[in-house]
Motif scaffolding. Sequence first.
Motif, PDB file in Angstrom:
ATOM      1  N   LEU A   1      10.764   0.352   9.466  1.00  0.00           N
ATOM      2  CA  LEU A   1      11.683   0.245   8.903  1.00  0.00           C
ATOM      3  C   LEU A   1      11.110  -0.639   8.045  1.00  0.00           C
ATOM      4  CD1 LEU A   1      15.074   2.059  10.322  1.00  0.00           C
ATOM      5  CD2 LEU A   1      12.610   2.926   9.554  1.00  0.00           C
ATOM      6  N   PHE A   2      10.987  -0.172   6.523  1.00  0.00           N
ATOM      7  CA  PHE A   2      10.320  -1.635   5.394  1.00  0.00           C
ATOM      8  C   PHE A   2      11.672  -1.492   4.195  1.00  0.00           C
ATOM      9  CE2 PHE A   2       7.915   2.082   5.785  1.00  0.00           C
ATOM     10  CZ  PHE A   2       7.938   2.263   3.975  1.00  0.00           C
ATOM     11  N   SER A   3      11.487  -2.284   4.488  1.00  0.00           N
ATOM     12  CA  SER A   3      12.515  -2.892   2.538  1.00  0.00           C
ATOM     13  C   SER A   3      11.435  -2.731   1.646  1.00  0.00           C
ATOM     14  CB  SER A   3      13.078  -4.033   2.935  1.00  0.00           C
ATOM     15  OG  SER A   3      11.720  -5.216   2.200  1.00  0.00           O
ATOM     16  N   PRO A   4      11.853  -2.544   0.248  1.00  0.00           N
ATOM     17  CA  PRO A   4      11.113  -2.495  -0.807  1.00  0.00           C
ATOM     18  C   PRO A   4       9.976  -3.716  -0.918  1.00  0.00           C
ATOM     19  CG  PRO A   4      13.311  -1.248  -1.545  1.00  0.00           C
ATOM     20  CD  PRO A   4      13.233  -2.060  -0.181  1.00  0.00           C
ATOM     21  N   GLU A   5      10.347  -4.355  -0.921  1.00  0.00           N
ATOM     22  CA  GLU A   5      10.178  -5.989  -0.386  1.00  0.00           C
ATOM     23  C   GLU A   5       8.668  -5.881  -0.135  1.00  0.00           C
ATOM     24  OE1 GLU A   5      10.079  -8.059  -3.007  1.00  0.00           O
ATOM     25  OE2 GLU A   5      11.458  -6.525  -4.458  1.00  0.00           O
ATOM     26  N   ARG A   6       9.486  -4.965   1.352  1.00  0.00           N
ATOM     27  CA  ARG A   6       7.864  -5.430   2.783  1.00  0.00           C
ATOM     28  C   ARG A   6       6.953  -3.951   2.036  1.00  0.00           C
ATOM     29  NH1 ARG A   6       7.037  -9.783   5.803  1.00  0.00           N
ATOM     30  NH2 ARG A   6       9.625 -10.832   6.251  1.00  0.00           N
ATOM     31  N   LEU A   7       7.163  -2.983   1.433  1.00  0.00           N
ATOM     32  CA  LEU A   7       6.191  -2.380   1.011  1.00  0.00           C
ATOM     33  C   LEU A   7       5.387  -3.105  -0.090  1.00  0.00           C
ATOM     34  CD1 LEU A   7       5.139   0.467   0.034  1.00  0.00           C
ATOM     35  CD2 LEU A   7       6.983   0.771  -0.687  1.00  0.00           C
ATOM     36  N   ARG A   8       6.293  -3.880  -1.045  1.00  0.00           N
ATOM     37  CA  ARG A   8       5.626  -4.204  -1.942  1.00  0.00           C
ATOM     38  C   ARG A   8       4.641  -5.492  -1.460  1.00  0.00           C
ATOM     39  NH1 ARG A   8      10.742  -4.273  -4.942  1.00  0.00           N
ATOM     40  NH2 ARG A   8      10.240  -3.513  -6.181  1.00  0.00           N
ATOM     41  N   ASP A   9       4.632  -6.060  -0.434  1.00  0.00           N
ATOM     42  CA  ASP A   9       3.922  -7.254   0.485  1.00  0.00           C
ATOM     43  C   ASP A   9       2.786  -6.285   1.152  1.00  0.00           C
ATOM     44  OD1 ASP A   9       5.386  -9.122  -0.445  1.00  0.00           O
ATOM     45  OD2 ASP A   9       6.963  -9.278   1.715  1.00  0.00           O
ATOM     46  N   ALA A  10       3.016  -5.006   1.384  1.00  0.00           N
ATOM     47  CA  ALA A  10       1.753  -4.142   1.751  1.00  0.00           C
ATOM     48  C   ALA A  10       1.153  -3.468   0.964  1.00  0.00           C
ATOM     49  CB  ALA A  10       2.527  -3.350   3.308  1.00  0.00           C
ATOM     50  N   ALA A  11       1.499  -3.012   0.237  1.00  0.00           N
ATOM     51  CA  ALA A  11       0.699  -2.659  -1.362  1.00  0.00           C
ATOM     52  C   ALA A  11      -0.433  -3.534  -1.533  1.00  0.00           C
ATOM     53  CB  ALA A  11       1.749  -1.590  -2.127  1.00  0.00           C
ATOM     54  N   ALA A  12       0.222  -4.897  -1.651  1.00  0.00           N
ATOM     55  CA  ALA A  12      -0.735  -5.859  -2.399  1.00  0.00           C
ATOM     56  C   ALA A  12      -1.925  -6.734  -1.893  1.00  0.00           C
ATOM     57  CB  ALA A  12       0.180  -7.508  -2.569  1.00  0.00           C
ATOM     58  N   GLU A  13      -1.665  -5.641  -0.627  1.00  0.00           N
ATOM     59  CA  GLU A  13      -3.167  -6.224  -0.530  1.00  0.00           C
ATOM     60  C   GLU A  13      -4.117  -4.689  -0.255  1.00  0.00           C
ATOM     61  OE1 GLU A  13      -4.016  -8.612   1.485  1.00  0.00           O
ATOM     62  OE2 GLU A  13      -1.751  -9.351   1.202  1.00  0.00           O
ATOM     63  N   THR A  14      -3.329  -3.674  -1.025  1.00  0.00           N
ATOM     64  CA  THR A  14      -4.269  -2.610  -1.439  1.00  0.00           C
ATOM     65  C   THR A  14      -4.389  -2.038  -3.088  1.00  0.00           C
ATOM     66  OG1 THR A  14      -2.764  -0.899  -1.807  1.00  0.00           O
ATOM     67  CG2 THR A  14      -3.270  -1.579   1.015  1.00  0.00           C
ATOM     68  N   ALA A  15      -4.786  -1.257  -3.133  1.00  0.00           N
ATOM     69  CA  ALA A  15      -5.069  -1.051  -4.351  1.00  0.00           C
ATOM     70  C   ALA A  15      -4.948  -0.438  -5.225  1.00  0.00           C
ATOM     71  CB  ALA A  15      -6.020   0.086  -4.623  1.00  0.00           C
ATOM     72  N   TRP A  16      -3.284  -0.729  -4.141  1.00  0.00           N
ATOM     73  CA  TRP A  16      -2.076   0.247  -4.693  1.00  0.00           C
ATOM     74  C   TRP A  16      -0.584  -0.603  -5.388  1.00  0.00           C
ATOM     75  CZ3 TRP A  16      -1.644   5.725  -4.994  1.00  0.00           C
ATOM     76  CH2 TRP A  16      -2.585   6.483  -4.402  1.00  0.00           C
ATOM     77  N   SER A  17       0.590  -0.409  -6.484  1.00  0.00           N
ATOM     78  CA  SER A  17       1.000  -1.527  -6.561  1.00  0.00           C
ATOM     79  C   SER A  17       2.422  -0.886  -6.535  1.00  0.00           C
ATOM     80  CB  SER A  17       1.206  -2.136  -8.195  1.00  0.00           C
ATOM     81  OG  SER A  17       0.988  -1.537  -9.101  1.00  0.00           O
ATOM     82  N   VAL A  18       3.821  -0.877  -6.202  1.00  0.00           N
ATOM     83  CA  VAL A  18       4.945   0.089  -6.129  1.00  0.00           C
ATOM     84  C   VAL A  18       5.139  -0.033  -7.705  1.00  0.00           C
ATOM     85  CG1 VAL A  18       7.224  -0.370  -5.330  1.00  0.00           C
ATOM     86  CG2 VAL A  18       5.797  -0.840  -4.437  1.00  0.00           C
ATOM     87  N   ASP A  19       5.314   0.398  -8.350  1.00  0.00           N
ATOM     88  CA  ASP A  19       5.652   0.831  -9.509  1.00  0.00           C
ATOM     89  C   ASP A  19       7.074   1.260 -10.008  1.00  0.00           C
ATOM     90  OD1 ASP A  19       4.456   1.541 -13.057  1.00  0.00           O
ATOM     91  OD2 ASP A  19       5.695   3.597 -12.562  1.00  0.00           O
ATOM     92  N   GLU A  20       7.729   1.734  -9.131  1.00  0.00           N
ATOM     93  CA  GLU A  20       9.398   2.722  -9.546  1.00  0.00           C
ATOM     94  C   GLU A  20      10.439   2.724  -8.274  1.00  0.00           C
ATOM     95  OE1 GLU A  20      11.414   5.764 -12.318  1.00  0.00           O
ATOM     96  OE2 GLU A  20       9.389   5.510 -12.294  1.00  0.00           O
TER      97      GLU A  20
END
Length: 237
Positions: A201-220
């Motif tokens: 389980l991961f918080s939105p901030e942790r998802l942002r951290d993971a996405a930052a290492e990829t081509a994705w970003s959390v938009d909404e």
Amino acid sequence: MGGDPFGRAIRDFYHDDQSEPLLQFDGEESEEHPIEQFYFEPFTSQGDEGWIETHLQGPLLDVGAGAGRDALYFQDRFETVALEVSQHLVTLMNEREVADARHGDMFALPEQFDANRFESALVRGTQLSLAKSMRGIEEFLVDLAEVTTPTATAVVDSYDPTDERVSDLLGYRDDSTPGLAFRLTTFEYEGDVSETLLFRLFSPERLRDAAAETAWSVDELRRSSESAYYMAVLQKE
């Protein structure tokens, strides 16, 4: 197709052959898994599902498609490919006339699909948490980026460990790392017991951290008013 009590129970439910409840348990605690609510109530264009629809376009990859609930809705609007690891559920989707139901592994997308194949992806049902670790989540997002176009979007979901209601989840395990937790759950149907599933389980901030290492970003983000559940829209940067 033995050894899959989860998929078998859902297929039996559809055919009105379900002899016992599908139980979800952790140790001595258990609860009945709500098959009809999760897999057969029609997708609607209202509320949370209306919000999901605004962020998706075809071709769409429906990851962990279950009984085809979402795929049946979206395939009438644009090309939809439904990917599912349970052969019982792939068979069920074919019976329900899902146009393109495929048996496959969500953690091996580049081996199954061409680069730039999809314009959006739906990863609903806390499937992403099955990556088991933050590194696993990053690797999935890298793979998803490979099989989607440069302008693609994806909708994913999880439970937020920073929300105090998260401890109500069956199988919840705390973690000393901020924004992270685990969940362990096992399914049983007619005496057939599944392997224990480990969810990270991961918080939105942790998802942002993971996405930052990829081509994705959390938009909404869209949060539930009733639980620690949330959905996130990912956008290619």
